[in-house]
Design an enzyme around this catalytic site. Sequence first.
Site, PDB file in Angstrom:
ATOM      1  N   THR A   1     -14.071   5.034   5.329  1.00 40.88           N
ATOM      2  CA  THR A   1     -14.676   4.485   4.120  1.00 40.88           C
ATOM      3  C   THR A   1     -14.556   2.967   4.143  1.00 40.88           C
ATOM      4  O   THR A   1     -14.032   2.378   5.081  1.00 40.88           O
ATOM      5  CB  THR A   1     -13.973   5.030   2.872  1.00 40.88           C
ATOM      6  OG1 THR A   1     -12.633   4.507   2.826  1.00 40.88           O
ATOM      7  CG2 THR A   1     -13.909   6.553   2.891  1.00 40.88           C
TER       8      THR A   1
ATOM      9  N   TYR B   1       0.833  -1.207   0.000  1.00 39.79           N
ATOM     10  CA  TYR B   1       0.000   0.000   0.000  1.00 39.79           C
ATOM     11  C   TYR B   1       0.863   1.250   0.000  1.00 39.79           C
ATOM     12  O   TYR B   1       0.671   2.158  -0.828  1.00 39.79           O
ATOM     13  CB  TYR B   1      -0.915  -0.017   1.220  1.00 39.79           C
ATOM     14  CG  TYR B   1      -1.834   1.171   1.312  1.00 39.79           C
ATOM     15  CD1 TYR B   1      -2.857   1.368   0.384  1.00 39.79           C
ATOM     16  CD2 TYR B   1      -1.707   2.103   2.345  1.00 39.79           C
ATOM     17  CE1 TYR B   1      -3.713   2.458   0.468  1.00 39.79           C
ATOM     18  CE2 TYR B   1      -2.565   3.190   2.441  1.00 39.79           C
ATOM     19  CZ  TYR B   1      -3.556   3.364   1.502  1.00 39.79           C
ATOM     20  OH  TYR B   1      -4.405   4.451   1.585  1.00 39.79           O
TER      21      TYR B   1
END
Length: 346
Positions: free
Chosen positions: A221, A184
């Site tokens: 989210t 990531y």
Amino acid sequence: MISLWQTSRTVKLDNIPDQNGKVFLVTGGTSGLGYETSKALVAKNATVFLTYRDRDKYQHAIEGIKEDYPEAKLDGLHADYLQGFESLADCAAKFQRHKLPLHALINNVGVESPPDDRSADGFEPTQAINYLGAFYLTHLLLTTLKQTHQSRILNLTSLVEPTGTVTWDDLGGHQAGGSDYKMYAESKVKLFMLTAELQRRLHASGSTTDVFSVHPGVAQTGIFPKSDQSKLGARVLAAGAVAVGQSPGGGARSILKVATDPSLAGLGGGDRHWGPWYTGAPMQPLGQTWPLCFTVNYDNYSYRKPINPLIDDLQACERLYDETLHLINDKASVKITGVPKQGCCN
């Protein structure tokens, strides 16, 4: 207390100029930041194309937006980043058949610590979705973007950029042991480097297209709940999102500013970006990449200077751009053309 305060944040429509006549493409627009961004743009009279993977989620998103804005100018484009470059090429071709300008491409779609797998092209999924997919779609649409005066490309980066490294002998993550935090962080610093290099090349060519890095801070989210919670890095980031995460509407504020603020014309580039204050350290204790970054999502609208020295390394950015272009074209059936360096021809 911080989390409770920030989860109440919403998009401030009064801060967004009227967008009538402008066309936006928002990747991953069915939920989270992409949904809030798309909804705000149509509220300000823009035409918005949002990409989706799941048809049912797309229909639900459209219904939700049109419940508040019945006259919303919305359309969808299917794009499954894990199905490989062919899906993205089809997405771009469908958009281009509309023969519209493109005022902003918002590369929003992303994953963090997904289940260990591979894309149809054989890439580690974090690299395939967050970085390679954004690179490919951007270049598929670059002619349209360059033909649109003062268009913008927005790459959603992250406050984890200080800890990102580049695995030069494995840019696609073929040999990665898993889809973890290291992947990531690497994907996000690569997006910064892409922003820097593509902007230099576009400006040198005389293009008015701006390339921006923008980060939403930490937002609550679906990216964190959907991560593989068997992984330590995923659990750490998920806990951080609960502790200091703001609402998706709050996170979308920086995206919407960069996408629509006319005063930012000509200010693209990887040496600057917009989003909440953060800090971090490029450290790898015990040979591992750890999420040594911190934010309280303060001041979503301001200019920031990236921390990672790779972003200011001209040779590294140039090398990454060229090697990524070669990597993609080695796999993709629809080839893309890179933007030449000043004084040379690719």
